[in-house]
Design an enzyme around this catalytic site. Structure first.
Site, PDB file in Angstrom:
ATOM      1  CE  LYS A  30      -1.674  -0.572   3.921  1.00  0.00           C
ATOM      2  NZ  LYS A  30      -1.386  -2.027   4.548  1.00  0.00           N
ATOM      3  NE  ARG A  36      -4.447  -0.867   8.937  1.00  0.00           N
ATOM      4  CZ  ARG A  36      -3.215  -0.497   8.816  1.00  0.00           C
ATOM      5  NH1 ARG A  36      -3.111   0.850   8.600  1.00  0.00           N
ATOM      6  NH2 ARG A  36      -2.417  -1.352   8.608  1.00  0.00           N
ATOM      7  NE  ARG A  65       7.276  -2.537   5.929  1.00  0.00           N
ATOM      8  CZ  ARG A  65       6.169  -2.506   6.252  1.00  0.00           C
ATOM      9  NH1 ARG A  65       5.569  -1.972   4.943  1.00  0.00           N
ATOM     10  NH2 ARG A  65       5.598  -2.493   7.204  1.00  0.00           N
ATOM     11  NE  ARG A  96       5.966  -0.253   9.759  1.00  0.00           N
ATOM     12  CZ  ARG A  96       4.732   0.031   9.396  1.00  0.00           C
ATOM     13  NH1 ARG A  96       4.529   0.400   8.131  1.00  0.00           N
ATOM     14  NH2 ARG A  96       3.694  -0.458   9.855  1.00  0.00           N
ATOM     15  NE  ARG A 137       2.037  -4.280  11.151  1.00  0.00           N
ATOM     16  CZ  ARG A 137       3.163  -4.254  10.438  1.00  0.00           C
ATOM     17  NH1 ARG A 137       4.144  -5.023  10.509  1.00  0.00           N
ATOM     18  NH2 ARG A 137       2.952  -3.643   9.357  1.00  0.00           N
TER      19      ARG A 137
HETATM   20  P1  AMP Z   1       0.490   0.948   8.536  1.00  0.00           P
HETATM   21  O1  AMP Z   1       1.839   1.793   8.499  1.00  0.00           O
HETATM   22  O2  AMP Z   1      -0.629   1.183   7.495  1.00  0.00           O
HETATM   23  O3  AMP Z   1       1.075  -0.624   8.533  1.00  0.00           O
HETATM   24  O4  AMP Z   1      -0.001   1.141  10.163  1.00  0.00           O
HETATM   25  C1  AMP Z   1       0.851   0.782  11.350  1.00  0.00           C
HETATM   26  C2  AMP Z   1       0.003   0.942  12.534  1.00  0.00           C
HETATM   27  O5  AMP Z   1      -0.801   2.347  12.873  1.00  0.00           O
HETATM   28  C3  AMP Z   1      -1.365  -0.017  12.570  1.00  0.00           C
HETATM   29  O6  AMP Z   1      -0.633  -1.474  12.774  1.00  0.00           O
HETATM   30  C4  AMP Z   1      -1.971   0.464  13.590  1.00  0.00           C
HETATM   31  O7  AMP Z   1      -1.786   0.534  14.883  1.00  0.00           O
HETATM   32  C5  AMP Z   1      -1.923   1.743  13.172  1.00  0.00           C
HETATM   33  N1  AMP Z   1      -2.934   2.345  12.152  1.00  0.00           N
HETATM   34  C6  AMP Z   1      -2.969   2.835  10.864  1.00  0.00           C
HETATM   35  N2  AMP Z   1      -4.040   2.933  10.484  1.00  0.00           N
HETATM   36  C7  AMP Z   1      -4.932   2.890  11.249  1.00  0.00           C
HETATM   37  C8  AMP Z   1      -6.319   2.929  11.238  1.00  0.00           C
HETATM   38  N3  AMP Z   1      -7.277   3.256  10.184  1.00  0.00           N
HETATM   39  N4  AMP Z   1      -7.107   2.613  12.296  1.00  0.00           N
HETATM   40  C9  AMP Z   1      -6.589   2.203  13.374  1.00  0.00           C
HETATM   41  N5  AMP Z   1      -5.067   2.417  13.479  1.00  0.00           N
HETATM   42  C10 AMP Z   1      -4.471   2.142  12.429  1.00  0.00           C
END
Ligand code: AMP
Length: 216
Positions: free
Chosen positions: A13, A84, A123, A156, A167
């Site tokens: 993404k 999400r 990654r 990360r 996740r």
């Molecule tokens: P990502 O970088 O998109 O993988 O997001 C990393 C983390 O941010 C996720 O594992 C959640 O803890 C938080 N997060 C990102 N987007 C959302 C969302 N739409 N709703 C709730 N938590 C989010």
């Protein structure tokens, strides 16, 4: 064009959102990146979300809702990482309908769990500009250094095996129902995201050109 990009962690993404935003000059809103910046700054929002992110679970809806509301305008956007879950999807629809607009495309990047695990463990990310690398498939030109801005690459914190597992569980339980939600609205496009990033990008481009979304 108003587009959301969704898919499991490691589906690409972030990478695709960045390329699309640069190629079409459209505002990219990446919720994970915004939250990570707040954590780094130790802002009050950052302190609120840190623990959830480290565990790999979703931050509460009311907290992320405020962030989204502040970042979405009436113009074109590529939204990465929101919604999400179904409540967030309904919330997003409401924000947009108040602005007399709606989503054009919900793009689902489809990958299997094995690919996800392999990708996330390999990654590396740039903490400064957000670029993503893969140690084998997409390595930086100089080991450990971002091609784009020269910053030192990091892994990360949530890309460790335990948190990756959590996740993935969260994705299947909370985010997968979005498929039905957007299918019912006739705006769902599913792309095979197991392929390399350039192939995935060209498939997305085809969808955008064929659907003539850029006029909107
Ligand atoms: P990502 O970088 O998109 O993988 O997001 C990393 C983390 O941010 C996720 O594992 C959640 O803890 C938080 N997060 C990102 N987007 C959302 C969302 N739409 N709703 C709730 N938590 C989010």
């Amino acid at each position: 064009m108003k587009m959301i990009l969704f898919g499991a962690p490691g589906s690409g993404k972030g990478t695709q959102a960045k390329e699309l935003s640069e190629c079409y000059n459209i505002n990219k809103i990446s919720l994970g990146d915004i939250l990570r910046k707040e954590v780094k700054k130790s802002s009050s929002l950052g302190n609120t979300v840190k623990g959830y992110m480290e565990r790999g679970v979703l931050v509460p809806d009311d907290v992320v809702a405020k962030v989204i509301e502040e970042n979405i305008g009436g113009e074109s956007f590529i939204l990465d990482g929101y919604p999400r879950n179904l409540d967030q999807a309904v919330y997003l629809d409401n924000i947009l309908s108040k602005k007399n607009t709606a989503l054009d495309i919900a793009l689902y990047l489809d990958v299997d769990s094995q690919t996800i695990i392999k990708r996330l463990q390999m990654r590396r990310v740039c903490p400064k500009c957000g670029a993503n690398y893969h140690l084998i498939n997409m390595p930086p030109r100089k080991e450990g250094v971002c091609d784009l801005c020269g910053a030192e690459l990091v892994q990360r914190k949530d890309d460790n095996p335990e948190v990756i597992k959590e996740r993935i569980n969260v994705f299947f339980k909370e985010s997968k129902p979005l498929l039905g939600f957007y299918r019912d609205k006739n705006i769902l496009i599913s792309i095979d995201a197991r392929n390399d990033k350039d192939k995935v990008f060209s498939e997305i481009e085809k969808v955008i050109q064929d659907g003539k979304y850029l006029k909107q």
